[in-house]
Design an enzyme around this catalytic site. Structure first.
Site, PDB file in Angstrom:
ATOM      1  CG  HIS A 318      -4.318  -8.875 -11.858  1.00  0.00           C
ATOM      2  ND1 HIS A 318      -5.614  -8.998 -12.276  1.00  0.00           N
ATOM      3  CD2 HIS A 318      -3.804  -7.809 -12.535  1.00  0.00           C
ATOM      4  CE1 HIS A 318      -5.872  -8.065 -13.172  1.00  0.00           C
ATOM      5  NE2 HIS A 318      -4.788  -7.327 -13.350  1.00  0.00           N
ATOM      6  NE  ARG A 338     -11.150  -6.036 -13.262  1.00  0.00           N
ATOM      7  CZ  ARG A 338     -10.399  -5.578 -12.272  1.00  0.00           C
ATOM      8  NH1 ARG A 338     -10.942  -4.869 -11.303  1.00  0.00           N
ATOM      9  NH2 ARG A 338      -9.113  -5.849 -12.241  1.00  0.00           N
TER      10      ARG A 338
END
Length: 533
Positions: A318, A338
Protein backbone atom coordinates in the site's frame (compact mmCIF):
# COMPACT_ATOMS: atom_id res chain seq x y z
CA UNK A 1 5.76 16.13 16.92
CA UNK A 2 7.86 16.66 13.81
CA UNK A 3 11.58 17.39 14.03
CA UNK A 4 12.91 20.87 13.09
CA UNK A 5 14.12 19.44 9.77
CA UNK A 6 10.65 18.06 9.03
CA UNK A 7 9.08 21.41 9.89
CA UNK A 8 11.37 23.16 7.40
CA UNK A 9 10.00 20.81 4.76
CA UNK A 10 6.44 21.47 5.96
CA UNK A 11 6.96 25.18 5.23
CA UNK A 12 7.77 24.30 1.60
CA UNK A 13 4.62 22.18 1.40
CA UNK A 14 2.55 25.07 2.74
CA UNK A 15 4.21 27.54 0.36
CA UNK A 16 3.24 25.50 -2.72
CA UNK A 17 -0.27 24.54 -1.57
CA UNK A 18 -2.13 27.41 -3.26
CA UNK A 19 -0.44 26.66 -6.56
CA UNK A 20 -1.23 22.95 -6.27
CA UNK A 21 -4.87 23.57 -5.39
CA UNK A 22 -5.60 24.55 -8.96
CA UNK A 23 -3.63 21.78 -10.65
CA UNK A 24 -3.90 18.05 -11.19
CA UNK A 25 -0.71 16.15 -12.06
CA UNK A 26 -1.06 14.22 -15.30
CA UNK A 27 -1.52 10.47 -15.27
CA UNK A 28 1.33 8.33 -16.55
CA UNK A 29 1.21 6.50 -19.84
CA UNK A 30 1.16 2.70 -19.86
CA UNK A 31 4.80 2.59 -20.95
CA UNK A 32 5.83 4.99 -18.18
CA UNK A 33 4.04 2.86 -15.61
CA UNK A 34 5.71 -0.33 -16.81
CA UNK A 35 9.17 1.25 -16.69
CA UNK A 36 8.53 2.69 -13.22
CA UNK A 37 7.31 -0.64 -11.81
CA UNK A 38 10.25 -2.61 -13.19
CA UNK A 39 12.71 -0.13 -11.73
CA UNK A 40 11.22 0.50 -8.29
CA UNK A 41 8.41 -1.85 -7.26
CA UNK A 42 9.50 -4.51 -4.71
CA UNK A 43 7.96 -7.30 -6.82
CA UNK A 44 10.73 -6.72 -9.37
CA UNK A 45 13.69 -7.06 -6.98
CA UNK A 46 15.29 -10.30 -8.15
CA UNK A 47 17.37 -10.66 -4.99
CA UNK A 48 14.19 -10.86 -2.88
CA UNK A 49 12.95 -14.06 -4.52
CA UNK A 50 13.88 -17.73 -4.57
CA UNK A 51 12.88 -20.72 -6.65
CA UNK A 52 10.33 -23.14 -5.21
CA UNK A 53 12.07 -26.53 -5.38
CA UNK A 54 9.18 -28.94 -4.71
CA UNK A 55 5.42 -29.23 -5.02
CA UNK A 56 2.90 -28.08 -7.64
CA UNK A 57 4.71 -24.77 -8.33
CA UNK A 58 8.19 -26.30 -8.57
CA UNK A 59 10.46 -24.11 -10.68
CA UNK A 60 8.49 -20.91 -10.05
CA UNK A 61 9.57 -18.07 -7.75
CA UNK A 62 8.19 -16.51 -4.60
CA UNK A 63 9.41 -14.17 -1.88
CA UNK A 64 12.20 -15.82 0.13
CA UNK A 65 10.15 -15.73 3.32
CA UNK A 66 7.29 -17.68 1.74
CA UNK A 67 9.64 -20.15 0.05
CA UNK A 68 11.21 -20.83 3.45
CA UNK A 69 7.78 -21.82 4.79
CA UNK A 70 6.98 -23.94 1.73
CA UNK A 71 10.35 -25.67 2.13
CA UNK A 72 9.74 -26.42 5.81
CA UNK A 73 8.22 -29.60 7.21
CA UNK A 74 5.03 -30.15 9.15
CA UNK A 75 5.16 -30.10 12.94
CA UNK A 76 3.15 -33.34 12.77
CA UNK A 77 6.21 -35.30 11.63
CA UNK A 78 7.33 -35.27 15.25
CA UNK A 79 4.08 -34.43 17.05
CA UNK A 80 1.87 -37.47 16.58
CA UNK A 81 -1.92 -37.21 16.37
CA UNK A 82 -4.51 -39.99 16.68
CA UNK A 83 -6.88 -39.48 13.74
CA UNK A 84 -9.29 -42.07 15.12
CA UNK A 85 -10.08 -39.78 18.05
CA UNK A 86 -12.42 -37.24 16.46
CA UNK A 87 -13.06 -34.12 18.51
CA UNK A 88 -15.16 -32.15 16.00
CA UNK A 89 -17.44 -33.67 13.35
CA UNK A 90 -19.19 -31.25 10.96
CA UNK A 91 -20.41 -30.87 7.41
CA UNK A 92 -18.45 -27.67 6.78
CA UNK A 93 -15.25 -26.63 8.56
CA UNK A 94 -14.31 -22.98 8.04
CA UNK A 95 -10.67 -22.17 8.84
CA UNK A 96 -10.44 -18.47 9.61
CA UNK A 97 -12.60 -15.98 11.50
CA UNK A 98 -12.36 -12.89 9.30
CA UNK A 99 -14.85 -11.51 6.81
CA UNK A 100 -14.56 -14.36 4.31
CA UNK A 101 -14.80 -17.07 6.96
CA UNK A 102 -17.75 -15.43 8.69
CA UNK A 103 -19.60 -14.91 5.39
CA UNK A 104 -19.00 -18.54 4.43
CA UNK A 105 -20.22 -19.83 7.77
CA UNK A 106 -23.37 -17.67 7.70
CA UNK A 107 -24.36 -18.90 4.24
CA UNK A 108 -23.48 -22.54 5.03
CA UNK A 109 -25.68 -22.41 8.12
CA UNK A 110 -28.45 -20.76 6.11
CA UNK A 111 -28.23 -23.66 3.63
CA UNK A 112 -28.79 -26.18 6.43
CA UNK A 113 -25.23 -27.41 6.97
CA UNK A 114 -23.67 -28.21 10.31
CA UNK A 115 -20.82 -25.66 10.27
CA UNK A 116 -17.99 -24.68 12.61
CA UNK A 117 -15.43 -21.86 12.51
CA UNK A 118 -11.91 -22.34 13.88
CA UNK A 119 -9.67 -19.29 14.19
CA UNK A 120 -6.23 -18.91 15.72
CA UNK A 121 -7.03 -15.61 17.43
CA UNK A 122 -10.55 -14.31 18.13
CA UNK A 123 -13.32 -14.06 15.60
CA UNK A 124 -12.81 -10.72 13.88
CA UNK A 125 -9.05 -10.59 14.48
CA UNK A 126 -8.39 -10.32 10.77
CA UNK A 127 -7.33 -7.99 7.99
CA UNK A 128 -11.02 -7.28 7.46
CA UNK A 129 -10.91 -5.21 10.65
CA UNK A 130 -7.94 -3.23 9.32
CA UNK A 131 -9.65 -2.14 6.08
CA UNK A 132 -10.66 1.49 6.16
CA UNK A 133 -11.57 3.10 2.85
CA UNK A 134 -14.56 1.17 1.56
CA UNK A 135 -16.03 -1.53 -0.66
CA UNK A 136 -16.62 -1.24 -4.41
CA UNK A 137 -19.89 -1.98 -6.21
CA UNK A 138 -21.29 -0.61 -9.47
CA UNK A 139 -24.82 0.15 -8.28
CA UNK A 140 -25.31 3.76 -9.41
CA UNK A 141 -27.04 4.85 -12.61
CA UNK A 142 -23.82 6.14 -14.25
CA UNK A 143 -21.92 2.90 -13.64
CA UNK A 144 -22.08 -0.79 -14.53
CA UNK A 145 -20.40 -4.09 -13.62
CA UNK A 146 -18.80 -3.99 -17.08
CA UNK A 147 -17.06 -0.70 -16.23
CA UNK A 148 -16.06 -2.12 -12.84
CA UNK A 149 -14.62 -5.17 -14.62
CA UNK A 150 -12.59 -3.02 -17.04
CA UNK A 151 -11.15 -0.89 -14.21
CA UNK A 152 -10.17 -3.94 -12.14
CA UNK A 153 -8.85 -5.94 -15.09
CA UNK A 154 -6.61 -3.10 -16.24
CA UNK A 155 -5.53 -2.27 -12.69
CA UNK A 156 -4.49 -5.91 -12.24
CA UNK A 157 -2.32 -5.82 -15.37
CA UNK A 158 -4.87 -7.92 -17.30
CA UNK A 159 -3.86 -10.98 -15.28
CA UNK A 160 -7.05 -11.63 -13.30
CA UNK A 161 -8.85 -14.90 -14.01
CA UNK A 162 -11.87 -13.73 -16.03
CA UNK A 163 -14.33 -16.15 -14.42
CA UNK A 164 -13.33 -14.93 -10.94
CA UNK A 165 -13.34 -11.21 -11.74
CA UNK A 166 -16.65 -11.54 -13.59
CA UNK A 167 -18.24 -13.07 -10.51
CA UNK A 168 -16.74 -10.37 -8.29
CA UNK A 169 -18.20 -7.44 -10.22
CA UNK A 170 -21.53 -9.03 -11.16
CA UNK A 171 -22.35 -9.99 -7.57
CA UNK A 172 -21.08 -6.75 -6.03
CA UNK A 173 -24.40 -4.86 -5.87
CA UNK A 174 -26.08 -7.83 -4.17
CA UNK A 175 -23.20 -8.03 -1.68
CA UNK A 176 -23.79 -4.40 -0.70
CA UNK A 177 -27.51 -5.01 -0.21
CA UNK A 178 -26.82 -8.16 1.82
CA UNK A 179 -24.53 -6.23 4.16
CA UNK A 180 -26.98 -3.33 4.34
CA UNK A 181 -29.79 -5.68 5.38
CA UNK A 182 -27.56 -7.29 8.00
CA UNK A 183 -27.10 -3.84 9.53
CA UNK A 184 -23.85 -2.37 8.16
CA UNK A 185 -24.07 1.39 8.67
CA UNK A 186 -22.96 2.69 5.27
CA UNK A 187 -22.55 6.43 4.71
CA UNK A 188 -25.80 7.80 3.25
CA UNK A 189 -27.11 11.22 2.28
CA UNK A 190 -30.25 12.85 3.66
CA UNK A 191 -32.36 10.95 1.11
CA UNK A 192 -30.96 7.57 2.18
CA UNK A 193 -28.81 7.09 -0.95
CA UNK A 194 -25.38 5.61 -0.32
CA UNK A 195 -22.51 8.08 -0.61
CA UNK A 196 -19.84 6.85 -3.02
CA UNK A 197 -16.35 8.14 -3.85
CA UNK A 198 -13.47 7.42 -6.19
CA UNK A 199 -10.55 5.11 -5.44
CA UNK A 200 -7.22 4.71 -7.20
CA UNK A 201 -7.75 3.32 -10.70
CA UNK A 202 -11.55 3.72 -10.69
CA UNK A 203 -13.37 5.55 -13.48
CA UNK A 204 -16.56 5.98 -11.44
CA UNK A 205 -17.45 6.84 -7.87
CA UNK A 206 -18.36 3.36 -6.60
CA UNK A 207 -16.64 3.21 -3.20
CA UNK A 208 -19.20 2.59 -0.44
CA UNK A 209 -17.83 3.37 3.01
CA UNK A 210 -18.57 3.63 6.71
CA UNK A 211 -16.52 6.75 7.47
CA UNK A 212 -12.94 5.39 7.54
CA UNK A 213 -13.66 2.25 9.56
CA UNK A 214 -15.49 0.33 6.84
CA UNK A 215 -13.84 -3.02 7.53
CA UNK A 216 -14.43 -2.77 11.28
CA UNK A 217 -18.11 -2.01 10.73
CA UNK A 218 -18.51 -4.88 8.27
CA UNK A 219 -16.67 -7.29 10.58
CA UNK A 220 -18.76 -6.15 13.56
CA UNK A 221 -21.93 -6.94 11.67
CA UNK A 222 -20.73 -10.32 10.37
CA UNK A 223 -19.42 -11.36 13.79
CA UNK A 224 -22.73 -10.48 15.41
CA UNK A 225 -24.59 -12.49 12.77
CA UNK A 226 -22.36 -15.53 13.35
CA UNK A 227 -22.97 -15.36 17.09
CA UNK A 228 -26.70 -14.64 16.71
CA UNK A 229 -27.10 -17.70 14.50
CA UNK A 230 -25.38 -19.85 17.10
CA UNK A 231 -22.56 -20.95 14.79
CA UNK A 232 -19.83 -22.59 16.93
CA UNK A 233 -16.58 -20.61 16.93
CA UNK A 234 -13.43 -22.21 18.36
CA UNK A 235 -11.02 -19.37 19.11
CA UNK A 236 -7.26 -19.42 19.74
CA UNK A 237 -7.10 -22.61 17.70
CA UNK A 238 -4.99 -22.95 14.53
CA UNK A 239 -5.30 -25.41 11.69
CA UNK A 240 -1.81 -26.89 11.34
CA UNK A 241 -2.54 -29.54 8.69
CA UNK A 242 -5.31 -30.60 6.37
CA UNK A 243 -6.50 -34.20 6.64
CA UNK A 244 -7.25 -36.24 3.51
CA UNK A 245 -8.94 -39.61 3.17
CA UNK A 246 -8.05 -42.73 1.20
CA UNK A 247 -9.96 -41.33 -1.79
CA UNK A 248 -7.70 -38.27 -1.91
CA UNK A 249 -10.40 -35.81 -0.92
CA UNK A 250 -10.10 -33.38 1.98
CA UNK A 251 -11.59 -34.82 5.15
CA UNK A 252 -10.94 -32.20 7.82
CA UNK A 253 -7.97 -30.67 9.63
CA UNK A 254 -5.66 -31.12 12.59
CA UNK A 255 -6.07 -28.20 14.98
CA UNK A 256 -3.70 -26.82 17.60
CA UNK A 257 -5.00 -25.17 20.76
CA UNK A 258 -2.75 -22.10 20.97
CA UNK A 259 -3.18 -21.81 24.72
CA UNK A 260 -2.68 -25.42 25.87
CA UNK A 261 -0.65 -26.87 23.00
CA UNK A 262 -3.11 -29.76 22.63
CA UNK A 263 -4.11 -31.13 19.23
CA UNK A 264 -7.69 -31.67 18.08
CA UNK A 265 -8.98 -33.66 15.11
CA UNK A 266 -11.78 -32.09 13.08
CA UNK A 267 -13.58 -34.26 10.54
CA UNK A 268 -15.48 -32.41 7.82
CA UNK A 269 -17.09 -33.24 4.50
CA UNK A 270 -15.96 -29.91 3.06
CA UNK A 271 -13.31 -27.44 4.23
CA UNK A 272 -13.11 -23.72 3.49
CA UNK A 273 -9.67 -22.09 3.81
CA UNK A 274 -10.24 -18.43 4.76
CA UNK A 275 -6.98 -17.73 6.57
CA UNK A 276 -6.22 -14.33 5.07
CA UNK A 277 -2.92 -12.74 4.16
CA UNK A 278 0.81 -12.74 4.77
CA UNK A 279 1.77 -9.27 5.98
CA UNK A 280 3.35 -10.48 9.21
CA UNK A 281 5.90 -12.40 7.14
CA UNK A 282 7.43 -8.93 6.57
CA UNK A 283 8.56 -9.70 3.03
CA UNK A 284 11.76 -7.83 2.14
CA UNK A 285 11.80 -6.26 5.61
CA UNK A 286 8.81 -4.00 4.93
CA UNK A 287 6.52 -2.85 7.73
CA UNK A 288 2.93 -4.03 7.48
CA UNK A 289 -0.61 -2.81 7.92
CA UNK A 290 -1.78 -6.36 8.65
CA UNK A 291 -3.16 -7.89 11.82
CA UNK A 292 -0.98 -10.06 14.05
CA UNK A 293 -2.00 -13.44 12.65
CA UNK A 294 -1.40 -12.78 8.94
CA UNK A 295 1.31 -15.40 8.30
CA UNK A 296 0.22 -17.15 5.07
CA UNK A 297 -1.00 -20.27 6.91
CA UNK A 298 -3.62 -21.24 4.33
CA UNK A 299 -1.10 -21.14 1.48
CA UNK A 300 1.17 -23.57 3.30
CA UNK A 301 -1.67 -25.92 4.29
CA UNK A 302 -3.14 -26.05 0.81
CA UNK A 303 0.21 -26.33 -0.95
CA UNK A 304 1.46 -29.20 1.20
CA UNK A 305 -1.79 -31.05 0.46
CA UNK A 306 -1.20 -30.59 -3.28
CA UNK A 307 -3.13 -27.45 -4.24
CA UNK A 308 -1.20 -25.14 -6.60
CA UNK A 309 -0.57 -21.45 -5.98
CA UNK A 310 -1.25 -18.65 -8.45
CA UNK A 311 0.66 -15.33 -8.60
CA UNK A 312 2.44 -16.19 -5.37
CA UNK A 313 5.26 -13.86 -6.46
CA UNK A 314 3.18 -10.68 -6.30
CA UNK A 315 2.37 -8.66 -3.19
CA UNK A 316 0.57 -5.35 -2.81
CA UNK A 317 2.50 -2.66 -0.99
CA UNK A 318 0.00 0.00 0.00
CA UNK A 319 1.57 3.31 -1.02
CA UNK A 320 0.53 5.18 2.10
CA UNK A 321 1.61 3.49 5.29
CA UNK A 322 2.60 5.62 8.28
CA UNK A 323 6.28 6.64 8.04
CA UNK A 324 6.21 8.75 11.24
CA UNK A 325 5.70 8.60 14.23
CA UNK A 326 7.37 5.31 15.09
CA UNK A 327 4.55 4.14 17.40
CA UNK A 328 2.27 3.55 14.41
CA UNK A 329 4.94 2.81 11.80
CA UNK A 330 3.47 0.87 8.88
CA UNK A 331 -0.17 1.43 9.88
CA UNK A 332 -2.57 2.02 7.01
CA UNK A 333 -3.40 5.52 5.84
CA UNK A 334 -6.49 4.79 3.79
CA UNK A 335 -6.63 5.66 0.10
CA UNK A 336 -9.79 7.56 0.97
CA UNK A 337 -7.54 10.36 2.26
CA UNK A 338 -6.37 10.92 -1.31
CA UNK A 339 -9.83 10.46 -2.80
CA UNK A 340 -10.97 13.34 -0.57
CA UNK A 341 -8.29 15.62 -2.03
CA UNK A 342 -4.98 15.11 -0.20
CA UNK A 343 -1.99 15.22 -2.56
CA UNK A 344 1.33 13.34 -2.38
CA UNK A 345 4.26 15.77 -2.39
CA UNK A 346 8.00 15.48 -1.79
CA UNK A 347 10.22 17.34 0.66
CA UNK A 348 10.28 20.40 -1.60
CA UNK A 349 6.51 20.59 -1.81
CA UNK A 350 6.36 19.23 -5.37
CA UNK A 351 3.47 17.01 -6.48
CA UNK A 352 5.28 14.14 -8.19
CA UNK A 353 2.35 11.93 -9.27
CA UNK A 354 -1.41 11.90 -9.77
CA UNK A 355 -2.92 11.15 -6.35
CA UNK A 356 -5.19 8.36 -7.62
CA UNK A 357 -2.88 6.18 -9.68
CA UNK A 358 -3.18 2.45 -8.96
CA UNK A 359 -1.53 1.24 -5.78
CA UNK A 360 1.49 -0.44 -7.36
CA UNK A 361 2.28 2.63 -9.46
CA UNK A 362 1.81 4.93 -6.47
CA UNK A 363 4.07 2.80 -4.26
CA UNK A 364 6.78 2.66 -6.91
CA UNK A 365 6.56 6.44 -7.39
CA UNK A 366 7.08 7.08 -3.68
CA UNK A 367 10.02 4.66 -3.53
CA UNK A 368 11.60 6.40 -6.55
CA UNK A 369 11.13 9.80 -4.91
CA UNK A 370 12.86 8.61 -1.72
CA UNK A 371 15.71 6.76 -3.46
CA UNK A 372 16.76 7.80 -6.96
CA UNK A 373 15.53 11.37 -6.74
CA UNK A 374 16.58 11.94 -3.12
CA UNK A 375 13.42 13.93 -2.48
CA UNK A 376 12.17 12.01 0.53
CA UNK A 377 11.79 13.44 4.02
CA UNK A 378 14.22 11.87 6.51
CA UNK A 379 12.62 10.18 9.53
CA UNK A 380 14.11 8.22 12.46
CA UNK A 381 13.06 5.01 10.63
CA UNK A 382 14.07 5.89 7.08
CA UNK A 383 12.28 8.29 4.77
CA UNK A 384 8.85 9.18 3.46
CA UNK A 385 6.86 11.73 1.51
CA UNK A 386 4.14 14.13 2.57
CA UNK A 387 0.45 13.46 2.18
CA UNK A 388 -0.92 17.00 2.22
CA UNK A 389 -4.06 16.44 4.28
CA UNK A 390 -4.90 20.14 4.95
CA UNK A 391 -5.92 20.27 1.27
CA UNK A 392 -9.00 18.21 2.22
CA UNK A 393 -10.34 21.01 4.42
CA UNK A 394 -9.56 23.58 1.71
CA UNK A 395 -11.49 21.59 -0.91
CA UNK A 396 -14.34 20.16 1.15
CA UNK A 397 -14.71 22.82 3.81
CA UNK A 398 -13.86 22.95 7.49
CA UNK A 399 -14.88 19.78 9.31
CA UNK A 400 -14.54 17.45 6.33
CA UNK A 401 -11.72 15.41 7.89
CA UNK A 402 -13.56 14.93 11.18
CA UNK A 403 -16.72 13.94 9.31
CA UNK A 404 -15.25 11.63 6.64
CA UNK A 405 -12.08 10.15 8.22
CA UNK A 406 -12.53 10.50 11.99
CA UNK A 407 -10.52 7.40 12.95
CA UNK A 408 -7.51 8.67 11.00
CA UNK A 409 -7.77 12.07 12.68
CA UNK A 410 -7.90 10.49 16.14
CA UNK A 411 -4.96 8.18 15.41
CA UNK A 412 -2.70 11.09 14.57
CA UNK A 413 -4.03 13.35 17.33
CA UNK A 414 -2.87 10.70 19.82
CA UNK A 415 0.68 11.66 18.84
CA UNK A 416 0.22 15.42 18.71
CA UNK A 417 -0.25 15.69 14.94
CA UNK A 418 -3.36 17.51 13.73
CA UNK A 419 -3.75 16.39 10.12
CA UNK A 420 -6.23 19.21 9.53
CA UNK A 421 -3.36 21.67 9.90
CA UNK A 422 -0.23 19.63 9.15
CA UNK A 423 0.58 17.13 6.39
CA UNK A 424 1.46 13.55 7.38
CA UNK A 425 4.43 11.38 6.41
CA UNK A 426 3.85 8.16 4.47
CA UNK A 427 5.81 5.33 2.82
CA UNK A 428 4.71 2.00 1.28
CA UNK A 429 3.69 -0.74 3.71
CA UNK A 430 3.11 -4.46 3.13
CA UNK A 431 -0.64 -4.67 2.69
CA UNK A 432 -2.17 -7.43 0.57
CA UNK A 433 -1.38 -10.91 -0.71
CA UNK A 434 -2.30 -10.66 -4.41
CA UNK A 435 -1.43 -14.31 -5.01
CA UNK A 436 -2.77 -17.37 -3.26
CA UNK A 437 -4.33 -20.77 -3.83
CA UNK A 438 -5.77 -21.34 -7.27
CA UNK A 439 -9.54 -21.87 -7.46
CA UNK A 440 -12.19 -22.24 -10.12
CA UNK A 441 -15.19 -19.96 -10.46
CA UNK A 442 -17.14 -22.08 -7.98
CA UNK A 443 -14.55 -21.58 -5.24
CA UNK A 444 -13.15 -25.13 -5.17
CA UNK A 445 -9.46 -25.85 -5.64
CA UNK A 446 -8.83 -27.61 -8.92
CA UNK A 447 -6.85 -30.53 -7.48
CA UNK A 448 -8.23 -31.50 -4.06
CA UNK A 449 -11.87 -32.56 -3.90
CA UNK A 450 -14.15 -30.68 -1.48
CA UNK A 451 -11.54 -28.03 -0.56
CA UNK A 452 -12.61 -24.41 -1.08
CA UNK A 453 -10.75 -21.13 -0.60
CA UNK A 454 -12.17 -17.65 0.00
CA UNK A 455 -10.81 -14.18 0.68
CA UNK A 456 -7.20 -13.08 0.65
CA UNK A 457 -5.90 -16.67 0.51
CA UNK A 458 -7.20 -16.88 -3.09
CA UNK A 459 -4.99 -16.09 -6.07
CA UNK A 460 -6.34 -14.82 -9.38
CA UNK A 461 -9.30 -12.61 -8.46
CA UNK A 462 -7.35 -9.36 -8.79
CA UNK A 463 -4.53 -10.38 -11.09
CA UNK A 464 -1.17 -8.89 -10.15
CA UNK A 465 -2.49 -5.77 -8.41
CA UNK A 466 -5.71 -5.03 -6.55
CA UNK A 467 -7.79 -1.86 -6.65
CA UNK A 468 -8.98 -0.24 -3.44
CA UNK A 469 -12.30 -1.58 -2.21
CA UNK A 470 -12.14 -4.87 -4.06
CA UNK A 471 -10.80 -6.84 -1.09
CA UNK A 472 -13.75 -6.11 1.20
CA UNK A 473 -15.85 -7.01 -1.82
CA UNK A 474 -14.12 -10.31 -2.57
CA UNK A 475 -14.38 -11.58 1.02
CA UNK A 476 -18.15 -11.10 0.83
CA UNK A 477 -18.72 -12.41 -2.70
CA UNK A 478 -16.39 -15.40 -2.50
CA UNK A 479 -17.03 -16.04 1.18
CA UNK A 480 -20.78 -16.28 0.62
CA UNK A 481 -20.35 -18.44 -2.47
CA UNK A 482 -17.92 -20.76 -0.70
CA UNK A 483 -20.39 -21.27 2.15
CA UNK A 484 -23.25 -22.07 -0.23
CA UNK A 485 -21.11 -24.40 -2.37
CA UNK A 486 -19.58 -26.16 0.64
CA UNK A 487 -23.00 -26.81 2.16
CA UNK A 488 -24.38 -28.16 -1.10
CA UNK A 489 -21.38 -30.42 -1.73
CA UNK A 490 -21.40 -31.77 1.83
CA UNK A 491 -24.75 -33.45 1.17
CA UNK A 492 -23.12 -35.78 -1.40
CA UNK A 493 -19.77 -36.51 0.27
CA UNK A 494 -18.93 -39.91 1.65
CA UNK A 495 -15.68 -39.80 3.61
CA UNK A 496 -13.19 -42.66 3.64
CA UNK A 497 -10.48 -43.46 6.16
CA UNK A 498 -8.59 -40.36 7.21
CA UNK A 499 -4.81 -40.07 6.89
CA UNK A 500 -1.86 -37.70 6.80
CA UNK A 501 -0.01 -39.54 4.04
CA UNK A 502 0.55 -36.29 2.12
CA UNK A 503 2.57 -34.94 5.06
CA UNK A 504 5.07 -37.78 4.97
CA UNK A 505 5.15 -37.68 1.16
CA UNK A 506 5.99 -33.97 1.27
CA UNK A 507 8.76 -34.66 3.78
CA UNK A 508 10.23 -37.28 1.44
CA UNK A 509 10.15 -34.83 -1.43
CA UNK A 510 12.02 -32.25 0.67
CA UNK A 511 14.59 -34.85 1.66
CA UNK A 512 15.11 -35.95 -1.94
CA UNK A 513 15.72 -32.31 -2.90
CA UNK A 514 18.27 -31.95 -0.09
CA UNK A 515 16.25 -29.27 1.69
CA UNK A 516 16.25 -28.86 5.47
CA UNK A 517 15.31 -25.41 6.77
CA UNK A 518 15.29 -26.52 10.40
CA UNK A 519 11.86 -24.89 10.82
CA UNK A 520 8.29 -26.13 10.83
CA UNK A 521 5.36 -24.55 9.01
CA UNK A 522 2.85 -22.96 8.97
CA UNK A 523 4.43 -20.21 11.04
CA UNK A 524 1.17 -19.40 12.95
CA UNK A 525 2.54 -16.32 14.72
CA UNK A 526 5.34 -13.87 13.78
CA UNK A 527 8.69 -14.16 15.52
CA UNK A 528 9.14 -10.88 17.34
CA UNK A 529 10.73 -12.12 20.58
CA UNK A 530 14.16 -10.71 21.36
CA UNK A 531 16.85 -13.16 22.33
CA UNK A 532 19.46 -11.26 24.33
CA UNK A 533 22.95 -12.73 24.45
Amino acid sequence: MFTPEMMESVKKVEATRDMRMGMEPRRMTADEKDALLKAFHPDYREEAFEEIKIGPNKGQKANKELVHMLHSNSRLLTDKVDLDKIDIDVDVLVIGGGGAGASAAIEAKEAGANVCIVTKLRIGDANTMMAEGGIQAADKENDSPVQHYLDAFGGGHFAARPELLRRLVMEAPDAIQWLNKLGVMFDKDEDGRMVTTHGGGTSRKRMHACKDYSGAEIMRTLRDEVLNQGIPVIEFTSAVELIKDDKGQVAGAVLLNMETGDYLVARAKTVVIATGGAGRMHYQGFPTSNHYGATADGLVLGYRAGAPLLYQDTIQYHPTGVAFPSQIYGALVTEKVRSLGAMLVNKDGEAFMHPLETRDVSAASIIRECTERGKGVDTPLGSGVWLDTPMIERLGGEGTIEKRIPAMLRMYMNYGIDMRKLPILVYPTLHYQNGGLEIGGDGFTKVIDNLLVAGEAVGGIHGRNRLMGNSLLDIIVFGRNAGKAAAARSKEVQLGKMNLDHVSAYAEELKAAGIDTGDVSPLLLPKYARHER
